[in-house]
Design a protein around this motif. Structure first.
Motif, PDB file in Angstrom:
ATOM      1  N   LYS A 151       0.813  -1.217   0.000  1.00 24.89           N
ATOM      2  CA  LYS A 151       0.000   0.000   0.000  1.00 24.89           C
ATOM      3  C   LYS A 151       0.846   1.268   0.000  1.00 24.89           C
ATOM      4  O   LYS A 151       0.332   2.342  -0.314  1.00 24.89           O
ATOM      5  N   TYR A 152       2.111   1.139   0.363  1.00 25.30           N
ATOM      6  CA  TYR A 152       2.971   2.322   0.461  1.00 25.30           C
ATOM      7  C   TYR A 152       4.343   2.041  -0.140  1.00 25.30           C
ATOM      8  O   TYR A 152       4.766   0.881  -0.216  1.00 25.30           O
ATOM      9  N   ARG A 181       1.838   7.029  -0.565  1.00 22.78           N
ATOM     10  CA  ARG A 181       0.849   5.982  -0.734  1.00 22.78           C
ATOM     11  C   ARG A 181       1.054   5.409  -2.140  1.00 22.78           C
ATOM     12  O   ARG A 181       1.498   6.113  -3.045  1.00 22.78           O
ATOM     13  N   ASP A 183      -0.888   4.683  -4.577  1.00 24.10           N
ATOM     14  CA  ASP A 183      -1.550   5.359  -5.706  1.00 24.10           C
ATOM     15  C   ASP A 183      -0.882   6.694  -6.024  1.00 24.10           C
ATOM     16  O   ASP A 183      -0.852   7.122  -7.182  1.00 24.10           O
ATOM     17  N   GLU A 184      -0.314   7.346  -5.016  1.00 18.63           N
ATOM     18  CA  GLU A 184       0.452   8.568  -5.274  1.00 18.63           C
ATOM     19  C   GLU A 184       1.725   8.243  -6.049  1.00 18.63           C
ATOM     20  O   GLU A 184       2.116   8.950  -6.979  1.00 18.63           O
ATOM     21  N   ASP A 232       3.004  -2.524   3.504  1.00 21.66           N
ATOM     22  CA  ASP A 232       1.548  -2.388   3.659  1.00 21.66           C
ATOM     23  C   ASP A 232       1.204  -1.443   4.806  1.00 21.66           C
ATOM     24  O   ASP A 232       0.041  -1.289   5.149  1.00 21.66           O
ATOM     25  N   GLU A 234       1.897   2.547   6.600  1.00 23.43           N
ATOM     26  CA  GLU A 234       2.406   3.889   6.331  1.00 23.43           C
ATOM     27  C   GLU A 234       3.804   4.019   6.926  1.00 23.43           C
ATOM     28  O   GLU A 234       3.988   3.841   8.125  1.00 23.43           O
ATOM     29  N   TYR A 250       1.104  13.314   4.450  1.00 25.64           N
ATOM     30  CA  TYR A 250       0.666  13.673   3.092  1.00 25.64           C
ATOM     31  C   TYR A 250       1.371  14.934   2.594  1.00 25.64           C
ATOM     32  O   TYR A 250       1.911  14.961   1.508  1.00 25.64           O
ATOM     33  N   TYR A 295      -7.575  12.049  -3.235  1.00 29.49           N
ATOM     34  CA  TYR A 295      -7.875  12.373  -1.830  1.00 29.49           C
ATOM     35  C   TYR A 295      -9.362  12.593  -1.598  1.00 29.49           C
ATOM     36  O   TYR A 295      -9.755  13.192  -0.614  1.00 29.49           O
TER      37      TYR A 295
END
Lengths: 304, 201
Positions: A151-152, A181, A183-184, A232, A234, A250, A295
Motif C-alpha cells: 500500500k505504500y 501511498r 496510488d500517489e 503495507d 504507512e 501527506y 484524496y
C-alpha cells in the motif's frame, strides 16, 4: 511505458542554455515589456501548467535544502560536489517480486526519460519552476514488481558521513526517509528525476536520482535515493518524526491549511529579486485537476 | 590590559557608534539590490539583520559583567549599543513585514505563530526603552524608575533567544549556543546572597 502525462511543451520551449546561463539580463530587459501581463498580474489564482517560466539553472542549483550537506541554502552547492554518485546502487525490498541491490543503470535501463516542467513549492513558502528530466516512478515499480497487498512506498537517502558533512550532526534522525501511498507513487505526475535542463542532475539537487512529487511540499521529494521499500503500512517519514504537528505524512500543497510557522496561502517566487511580489499558492500546487481525486473523501486538514 | 582599555575609553566618544551603526544595514541592502546576496535576498537580509540584532543585544548585556568580573569599564557606550540594537531589531522587523510577508496576514501571523509572537513582544518591549534612552527621560523619570524600566532588556534577550530557538527546523546547535551565552551573561550579573546572610544581619 510512460507518456501517460504530457504537457504541451517540448524541448523547443525550454529556455536555451545560452539564455538561461545569463537570464538575469534578459529578465531585466523583458521586465518593462512583459511585466504588466505576467509578473505584476492580478492575484487571481489562474492555473496554467503549460506556460510555466522555469527558473535559471543558477537559481535551481544554488538555493537548496539538502540537510545532509548543511542547513543553509548555500551549503548543498558548496559541499555536495564531493559526493560520489558512481557507482550507485539502490536496494529494493519489501513487498516486491524482484527484490535486490540494483545498479542504478540497470534499474532505469531503457525506461523513458521525459522532460517535466513542474512547479516546486517548499513548505517554507518559497517556490521555483524546474525543468526536470525523469522517469515515471510507476515504470520503475512495475519493473521490480509490486506485490498484491502493498500500500505504500518508502524511500531512504544515502548516509555517508565522509562525504556528507551535515549527517555528522543529528539535525534529523538519519537516514532521511520519505514515503508515498502506492496510488500517489503510481501517479503519472510522480517521477524519479535524473536531470535538470537536460543536464545530469547536480549533486546538490539529489544526484544521481531523486523523487519529484510536484503537488506536495518539496521535502517529500527525497533526494539521492539508495533504498525503495514496498510495504503495507504507512512508513515513518523524517520530518514527521522530527515534528509531527508541523509535517504530516501527506504534506500536499494546500493554501487553506496553514503550517504552524508559515501561512501557506502565498509564496515567494525565487529569482524575482529583492522586491519580488508574493504570489498566491495554488491548491495541490496547481495540479488539482490531476490529483484531487486521490484524496476524495479525505479531510485534508486532518490528513495534512 | 584592562587599565589600558579603561584609559582609552576616556578618550573615545560614543557618537561614532551612532554614526557607524547604519552602515552595515545600508551595505546589506545595497548587496541585496545589486544581486550580491544570491537568489533569495529578502530572506538573507532578514536573517542577517536578526543575527546582528542578537549580537548587539548580547554586547549590551555583557557590559555589566565585564565591569564587575573583569574590571573593564565600557559603561559609557551602553546607551548607544542599546539604541543601535533597537535600530537593528526594527530593521529586521520591517524587512520581514515589507519584503517577506508583504503585509499579508500580519496580525494572524503575530497571534498564531509563536516565534513571531515572541519576536514582536521583544520589539514592543524595546520601544519604550529606546524612546527613554536620553538624559531628559532619565531626569524626568528619576533614576530608580528609569533603571527599573530598563531591566526589561533582560526579557528582550530571553525573547530574542527563544525567537530563534522556535524558528529553526530540526535540531540545530547555533541558537542553543546563543541561548547558553545569554543565560550565562544573565546569571553573571546576579548578586548571589549567601543563605546565611539573614543571620548576620
Amino acid at each position: 511505458m510512460a507518456r501517460r502525462w504530457t504537457n504541451d511543451l517540448t524541448w523547443n520551449d525550454v529556455t536555451p542554455k545560452s539564455h538561461w546561463l545569463n537570464r538575469r539580463q534578459i529578465i531585466a530587459g523583458a521586465l518593462g515589456a512583459a511585466g504588466a501581463a505576467s509578473i505584476g498580474g492580478p492575484l487571481a489564482a489562474q492555473v496554467d501548467n503549460d506556460n510555466l517560466q522555469p527558473n535559471t539553472f543558477e537559481e535551481i542549483t544554488t538555493y537548496n535544502n539538502f540537510y545532509e550537506f548543511g542547513t543553509s541554502k548555500e551549503d548543498p552547492a558548496r559541499y555536495a560536489g564531493q559526493l560520489t554518485t558512481q557507482p550507485w546502487s539502490i536496494q529494493v525490498d519489501g513487498m516486491v517480486d524482484n527484490p535486490g541491490d540494483y545498479a542504478l543503470a540497470d534499474l532505469i535501463d531503457r525506461l523513458d526519460v521525459e522532460e517535466r516542467i513542474y512547479r516546486f513549492r517548499c513548505v517554507e513558502a518559497w517556490s521555483m519552476v524546474i525543468p526536470w528530466n525523469g522517469i515515471e516512478l510507476k515504470d520503475i515499480l512495475e519493473r521490480v514488481g509490486v506485490q498484491e497487498g502493498a500500500k505504500y512506498v518508502a524511500f531512504e537517502t544515502l548516509v555517508r558521513p565522509s562525504e556528507m558533512p551535515g549527517v555528522r550532526r543529528a539535525v534529523l534522525d538519519w537516514p532521511y526517509r520519505e514515503g508515498l501511498r502506492l496510488d500517489e507513487a503510481m501517479h503519472p505526475l510522480t517521477i524519479m528525476a535524473t536531470g535538470i535542463y537536460g543536464e545530469t542532475i547536480p549533486n546538490q539537487n539529489g544526484a544521481p536520482i531523486r523523487l519529484v512529487v510536484p503537488w506536495k511540499y518539496g521535502f517529500k521529494s527525497i533526494k539521492s535515493i539508495v533504498r525503495i521499500t514496498l510495504t503495507d503500512e504507512e512508513p515513518p517519514t523524517s520530518w514527521n518524526m522530527a515534528n509531527g504537528r508541523e509535517y504530516g505524512f501527506y504534506s500536499n500543497v494546500n493554501p487553506n491549511v496553514d503550517h504552524p510557522r508559515w501561512s501557506q496561502a502565498s509564496e515567494r517566487v525565487i529569482g524575482g529579486g529583492l522586491f519580488a511580489q508574493r504570489q498566491p499558492t495554488l491548491m495541490f500546487n496547481g495540479y488539482e485537476n490531476e490529483v484531487a481525486s486521490l484524496y476524495e473523501g479525505m479531510d485534508l486538514s486532518e490528513f495534512y | 590590559m584592562k587599565k589600558a582599555i579603561n584609559r582609552l575609553t576616556r578618550h573615545v566618544p560614543t557618537w561614532p557608534i551612532y554614526a557607524l551603526a547604519p552602515l552595515p544595514v545600508i551595505w546589506i541592502y545595497y548587496e541585496g539590490i545589486t544581486g550580491g546576496l544570491g537568489v533569495d535576498p529578502a530572506k538573507k537580509i532578514e536573517h542577517q539583520l536578526g543575527l546582528w540584532s542578537l549580537w548587539i543585544l548580547i554586547a549590551g548585556l555583557a557590559i555589566t559583567p565585564l565591569r564587575e568580573h573583569l574590571g573593564v569599564n565600557l559603561l559609557k557606550y551602553r546607551r548607544a549599543i542599546g539604541v543601535t540594537a533597537f535600530f537593528y531589531v526594527m530593521a529586521h522587523m520591517l524587512t520581514w513585514l515589507v519584503l517577506d510577508v508583504q503585509f499579508q496576514n500580519v496580525w494572524a501571523d503575530i497571534v498564531k505563530r509563536p516565534y513571531i509572537t515572541v519576536g514582536m513582544a521583544a520589539f514592543a518591549i524595546m520601544t519604550p526603552l529606546a524612546l527613554t534612552s536620553n538624559n531628559w527621560s532619565l531626569r524626568k523619570m528619576g533614576g530608580a524608575a528609569w533603571r527599573k524600566l530598563h531591566k526589561a532588556t533582560y526579557a528582550v534577550l530571553i525573547l530574542g533567544a527563544l525567537h530563534w530557538l522556535l524558528l529553526v527546523k530540526g535540531f540545530q546547535w547555533e541558537p542553543i549556543i546563543y541561548s547558553v551565552v545569554i543565560a550565562v551573561l544573565l546569571l553573571a550579573r546576579m548578586k548571589w546572597r549567601p543563605a546565611t546572610s539573614g543571620l548576620k544581619a
